[in-house]
Design a protein around this motif. Structure first.
Motif, PDB file in Angstrom:
ATOM      1  N   GLU A   3      26.404  41.336   5.389  1.00  8.53           N
ATOM      2  CA  GLU A   3      26.371  42.801   5.415  1.00  8.53           C
ATOM      3  C   GLU A   3      24.963  43.313   5.122  1.00  8.53           C
ATOM      4  OE1 GLU A   3      29.342  44.184   2.669  1.00  8.53           O
ATOM      5  OE2 GLU A   3      31.011  43.568   3.961  1.00  8.53           O
ATOM      6  N   GLN A   4      24.314  42.672   4.119  1.00 10.93           N
ATOM      7  CA  GLN A   4      22.943  43.087   3.796  1.00 10.93           C
ATOM      8  C   GLN A   4      22.019  42.827   4.979  1.00 10.93           C
ATOM      9  OE1 GLN A   4      21.954  40.907   0.250  1.00 10.93           O
ATOM     10  NE2 GLN A   4      23.019  42.347  -1.112  1.00 10.93           N
ATOM     11  N   ARG A  53      32.548  35.206   0.035  1.00 10.22           N
ATOM     12  CA  ARG A  53      32.255  36.601  -0.319  1.00 10.22           C
ATOM     13  C   ARG A  53      30.744  36.819  -0.391  1.00 10.22           C
ATOM     14  NH1 ARG A  53      36.786  36.748  -4.760  1.00 10.22           N
ATOM     15  NH2 ARG A  53      38.552  37.377  -3.490  1.00 10.22           N
ATOM     16  N   GLU A  74      22.893  42.661   8.053  1.00 12.57           N
ATOM     17  CA  GLU A  74      23.253  43.599   9.118  1.00 12.57           C
ATOM     18  C   GLU A  74      22.611  44.960   8.860  1.00 12.57           C
ATOM     19  OE1 GLU A  74      27.353  45.433  10.919  1.00 12.57           O
ATOM     20  OE2 GLU A  74      27.402  43.351  10.196  1.00 12.57           O
ATOM     21  N   ARG A  75      22.674  45.423   7.606  1.00 15.10           N
ATOM     22  CA  ARG A  75      22.033  46.699   7.259  1.00 15.10           C
ATOM     23  C   ARG A  75      20.519  46.622   7.478  1.00 15.10           C
ATOM     24  NH1 ARG A  75      25.859  46.963   2.749  1.00 15.10           N
ATOM     25  NH2 ARG A  75      24.358  45.779   1.535  1.00 15.10           N
ATOM     26  N   LYS A  96      19.879  46.701  11.120  1.00 17.23           N
ATOM     27  CA  LYS A  96      19.963  48.070  11.638  1.00 17.23           C
ATOM     28  C   LYS A  96      18.732  48.865  11.237  1.00 17.23           C
ATOM     29  CE  LYS A  96      24.971  48.469  11.915  1.00 17.23           C
ATOM     30  NZ  LYS A  96      26.164  49.148  11.387  1.00 17.23           N
ATOM     31  N   GLU A 145      29.463  36.857   3.037  1.00 14.35           N
ATOM     32  CA  GLU A 145      29.864  38.103   3.665  1.00 14.35           C
ATOM     33  C   GLU A 145      28.963  39.243   3.196  1.00 14.35           C
ATOM     34  OE1 GLU A 145      33.820  40.889   3.692  1.00 14.35           O
ATOM     35  OE2 GLU A 145      34.121  38.707   3.657  1.00 14.35           O
ATOM     36  N   MET A 146      28.694  39.260   1.867  1.00 10.26           N
ATOM     37  CA  MET A 146      27.806  40.285   1.337  1.00 10.26           C
ATOM     38  C   MET A 146      26.393  40.115   1.909  1.00 10.26           C
ATOM     39  SD  MET A 146      29.225  40.546  -2.613  1.00 10.26           S
ATOM     40  CE  MET A 146      27.689  41.082  -3.254  1.00 10.26           C
ATOM     41  N   SER A 147      25.942  38.864   1.975  1.00 10.67           N
ATOM     42  CA  SER A 147      24.621  38.590   2.553  1.00 10.67           C
ATOM     43  C   SER A 147      24.598  39.018   4.006  1.00 10.67           C
ATOM     44  CB  SER A 147      24.289  37.103   2.453  1.00 10.67           C
ATOM     45  OG  SER A 147      24.161  36.708   1.119  1.00 10.67           O
TER      46      SER A 147
END
Length: 161
Positions: free
Chosen positions: A117-118, A110, A120-121, A124, A113-115
């Motif tokens: 997502e961070q 998790r 990825e953001r 972007k 996954e959060m890392s």
């Protein structure tokens, strides 16, 4: 003849005494036979009782052997149960450790996954900034080219003068 009478009398008395003794002996014999019969019956009864007691003893010994056998089997079963309980306890402990490891791995997944997502953001965001910077660069390059062209034309105009 007196002597004969006396002898006869003596013989009669002796005969009566012997008859009395014989009757007494016969009665004693009957009593002894009756007592012997009673004792034989008692002996027979006691023999029967001994036989019954021996049979009871044999049955009791068989039951004792059966109980000992069952107890031995029960002891074996108790030992097996104890071993199985130890194994269950060990497996439960092992399961708890595995579950703990699984929870830790899940938590780490998790976090990753959060890392991700961070990241990825952030990626972007950085891609957006890159595009903005590339646009700015193009604009600046275009301005630079315009300014350069103006400068060259100004320099040429100055040289021509």
């Amino acid at each position: 003849m007196d002597k004969i009478k006396e002898k006869l009398e003596k013989l009669r008395i002796e005969s009566d005494t012997h008859l009395a003794r014989a009757d007494k002996a016969e009665q004693e014999s009957k009593q002894l036979k009756a007592e012997l019969q009673k004792r034989d019956n008692d002996v027979q009864n006691l023999t029967n009782k001994v036989t019954l007691l021996q049979q009871d003893l044999e049955r009791a010994e068989k039951r004792i052997d059966e109980v000992k056998l069952r107890k031995g089997e029960a002891d074996k079963e108790d030992a097996q149960i104890e071993a199985l309980q130890r194994k269950v306890t060990m497996l439960e402990h092992h399961l708890e450790e595995k579950e703990k490891g699984w929870r830790e791995a899940t938590d780490k997944a998790r976090q990753y996954e959060m890392s991700a997502e961070q990241f990825e953001r952030k990626s972007k965001q950085l891609d957006g900034e890159k595009l903005d910077l590339e646009k700015k660069l193009e604009e600046m390059t275009a301005k630079y080219n315009v300014v350069k062209a103006e400068l060259e034309s100004t320099l040429k105009g100055l040289e021509d003068l």
